[in-house]
Motif scaffolding. Structure first.
Motif, PDB file in Angstrom:
ATOM      1  N   MET A   1       0.457  -1.182   0.072  1.00 12.27           N
ATOM      2  CA  MET A   1       0.037   0.199  -0.159  1.00 12.27           C
ATOM      3  C   MET A   1       0.827   0.915   0.218  1.00 12.27           C
ATOM      4  N   THR A   2       0.562   2.302  -0.332  1.00 11.87           N
ATOM      5  CA  THR A   2       0.530   3.915  -0.395  1.00 11.87           C
ATOM      6  C   THR A   2       1.124   4.634   0.815  1.00 11.87           C
ATOM      7  N   LEU A   3       1.454   5.104   1.483  1.00 12.91           N
ATOM      8  CA  LEU A   3       0.563   5.632   2.618  1.00 12.91           C
ATOM      9  C   LEU A   3       1.990   6.922   2.283  1.00 12.91           C
ATOM     10  N   ASP A   4       1.028   8.486   3.235  1.00 12.84           N
ATOM     11  CA  ASP A   4       1.376   9.458   3.409  1.00 12.84           C
ATOM     12  C   ASP A   4       1.709  10.082   4.840  1.00 12.84           C
ATOM     13  N   ILE A   5       3.026   9.777   5.096  1.00 10.52           N
ATOM     14  CA  ILE A   5       3.520  10.158   6.311  1.00 10.52           C
ATOM     15  C   ILE A   5       4.018  11.367   6.579  1.00 10.52           C
ATOM     16  N   LEU A   6       3.489  11.674   7.538  1.00 11.39           N
ATOM     17  CA  LEU A   6       2.762  13.899   8.154  1.00 11.39           C
ATOM     18  C   LEU A   6       4.492  13.065   9.410  1.00 11.39           C
TER      19      LEU A   6
ATOM     20  N   VAL B   1      -0.647   8.669   7.708  1.00 15.03           N
ATOM     21  CA  VAL B   1       0.017   8.651   9.505  1.00 15.03           C
ATOM     22  C   VAL B   1       0.852   9.547   9.695  1.00 15.03           C
ATOM     23  N   ALA B   2       0.202  10.091  10.625  1.00 14.76           N
ATOM     24  CA  ALA B   2       1.205  11.614  11.423  1.00 14.76           C
ATOM     25  C   ALA B   2       1.774  11.207  12.512  1.00 14.76           C
ATOM     26  N   PHE B   3       2.671  11.804  12.195  1.00 12.42           N
ATOM     27  CA  PHE B   3       4.151  11.633  13.687  1.00 12.42           C
ATOM     28  C   PHE B   3       3.966  12.531  14.216  1.00 12.42           C
ATOM     29  N   PHE B   4       4.162  13.240  15.457  1.00 12.34           N
ATOM     30  CA  PHE B   4       3.795  14.755  16.462  1.00 12.34           C
ATOM     31  C   PHE B   4       4.396  14.494  17.781  1.00 12.34           C
ATOM     32  N   PRO B   5       5.110  15.551  18.632  1.00 12.58           N
ATOM     33  CA  PRO B   5       5.476  15.206  20.044  1.00 12.58           C
ATOM     34  C   PRO B   5       3.689  15.724  20.311  1.00 12.58           C
ATOM     35  N   PRO B   6       3.558  14.940  22.293  1.00  8.00           N
ATOM     36  CA  PRO B   6       2.450  15.226  22.349  1.00  8.00           C
ATOM     37  C   PRO B   6       2.413  16.720  22.506  1.00  8.00           C
ATOM     38  N   MET B   7       1.258  17.389  22.764  1.00 12.17           N
ATOM     39  CA  MET B   7       0.680  18.365  22.051  1.00 12.17           C
ATOM     40  C   MET B   7       0.544  19.547  23.712  1.00 12.17           C
ATOM     41  N   THR B   8       0.814  20.653  24.148  1.00 13.79           N
ATOM     42  CA  THR B   8       0.493  21.033  25.374  1.00 13.79           C
ATOM     43  C   THR B   8      -0.464  21.913  25.234  1.00 13.79           C
ATOM     44  N   GLY B   9      -0.971  22.403  25.871  1.00 13.85           N
ATOM     45  CA  GLY B   9      -2.426  23.735  25.380  1.00 13.85           C
ATOM     46  C   GLY B   9      -2.167  24.438  26.952  1.00 13.85           C
ATOM     47  N   GLY B  10      -3.141  25.540  26.417  1.00 16.31           N
ATOM     48  CA  GLY B  10      -2.190  26.890  27.662  1.00 16.31           C
ATOM     49  C   GLY B  10      -3.397  28.024  27.556  1.00 16.31           C
TER      50      GLY B  10
ATOM     51  N   LEU C   1       6.541   9.819  21.293  1.00 17.41           N
ATOM     52  CA  LEU C   1       5.225  10.099  19.891  1.00 17.41           C
ATOM     53  C   LEU C   1       3.765  10.264  20.111  1.00 17.41           C
ATOM     54  N   ARG C   2       3.528  10.836  19.281  1.00 18.75           N
ATOM     55  CA  ARG C   2       2.232  10.640  19.228  1.00 18.75           C
ATOM     56  C   ARG C   2       1.702  10.031  17.611  1.00 18.75           C
ATOM     57  N   VAL C   3       0.976   8.659  17.751  1.00 19.11           N
ATOM     58  CA  VAL C   3       0.574   8.848  16.003  1.00 19.11           C
ATOM     59  C   VAL C   3      -1.421   8.642  15.967  1.00 19.11           C
ATOM     60  N   ALA C   4      -1.162   9.828  15.019  1.00 16.72           N
ATOM     61  CA  ALA C   4      -2.692   9.303  14.025  1.00 16.72           C
ATOM     62  C   ALA C   4      -3.081   8.770  13.293  1.00 16.72           C
ATOM     63  N   VAL C   5      -3.574   7.782  12.576  1.00 17.20           N
ATOM     64  CA  VAL C   5      -4.099   7.493  11.411  1.00 17.20           C
ATOM     65  C   VAL C   5      -4.858   7.872  11.023  1.00 17.20           C
ATOM     66  N   ASP C   6      -5.178   8.554   9.549  1.00 22.52           N
ATOM     67  CA  ASP C   6      -6.183   9.234   8.847  1.00 22.52           C
ATOM     68  C   ASP C   6      -7.270   9.783   9.874  1.00 22.52           C
ATOM     69  N   GLN C   7      -5.862  10.967  10.385  1.00 20.00           N
ATOM     70  CA  GLN C   7      -6.717  11.980  11.383  1.00 20.00           C
ATOM     71  C   GLN C   7      -7.373  11.466  12.505  1.00 20.00           C
ATOM     72  N   VAL C   8      -7.215   9.934  13.123  1.00 17.41           N
ATOM     73  CA  VAL C   8      -7.109  10.051  14.195  1.00 17.41           C
ATOM     74  C   VAL C   8      -6.139   9.556  15.236  1.00 17.41           C
ATOM     75  N   LEU C   9      -6.352  10.137  16.270  1.00 13.37           N
ATOM     76  CA  LEU C   9      -5.324   9.623  17.312  1.00 13.37           C
ATOM     77  C   LEU C   9      -5.518   8.602  17.782  1.00 13.37           C
TER      78      LEU C   9
ATOM     79  N   ALA D   1      -1.990   0.241  16.184  1.00  7.46           N
ATOM     80  CA  ALA D   1      -2.600   0.248  14.968  1.00  7.46           C
ATOM     81  C   ALA D   1      -2.347  -0.285  14.345  1.00  7.46           C
ATOM     82  N   PRO D   2      -3.842  -1.263  13.248  1.00  2.05           N
ATOM     83  CA  PRO D   2      -3.313  -1.552  12.064  1.00  2.05           C
ATOM     84  C   PRO D   2      -3.772  -0.378  11.135  1.00  2.05           C
ATOM     85  N   LEU D   3      -2.930  -1.284   9.594  1.00  3.03           N
ATOM     86  CA  LEU D   3      -2.790   0.515   9.031  1.00  3.03           C
ATOM     87  C   LEU D   3      -3.571  -0.230   7.538  1.00  3.03           C
TER      88      LEU D   3
END
Length: 83
Positions: free
Chosen positions: A1-6, A74-83, A53-61, A66-68
């Motif tokens: 399969m072809t995946l876009d990775i962000l 698939v998007a990879f990002f560090p934990p977000m903090t709010g404020g 790290l956090r991951v989202a598959v098709d914009q769902v955390l 998680a199965p692909l």
């Protein structure tokens, strides 16, 4: 399969790219990470410890188990903090 990775925040900076498209037979996010790590050292550096790290598959955390099947992004990002 072809995946876009962000990649977001410091992952983008350390890898030197914001996104890429890969061909993979990975069944899970963890399998995809293993495939990336096997490609180049810079991926091994970024994914050496996925606990922060956090991951989202098709914009769902989700988690790294998680199965692909049927996924397009698939998007990879560090934990977000709010404020």
């Amino acid at each position: 399969m072809t995946l876009d990775i962000l990649y977001f925040a410091w992952l983008r900076e350390r890898l030197g790219l914001p996104r890429e498209t890969v061909e993979t037979e990975a069944a899970t996010v963890a399998d995809l990470v293993a495939q990336l790590v096997a490609r180049e050292e810079r991926y091994a550096f970024v994914f050496g410890d996925t606990t922060g790290l956090r991951v989202a598959v098709d914009q769902v955390l989700t988690d790294f188990d998680a199965p692909l099947s049927g996924a397009r992004e698939v998007a990879f990002f560090p934990p977000m903090t709010g404020g």
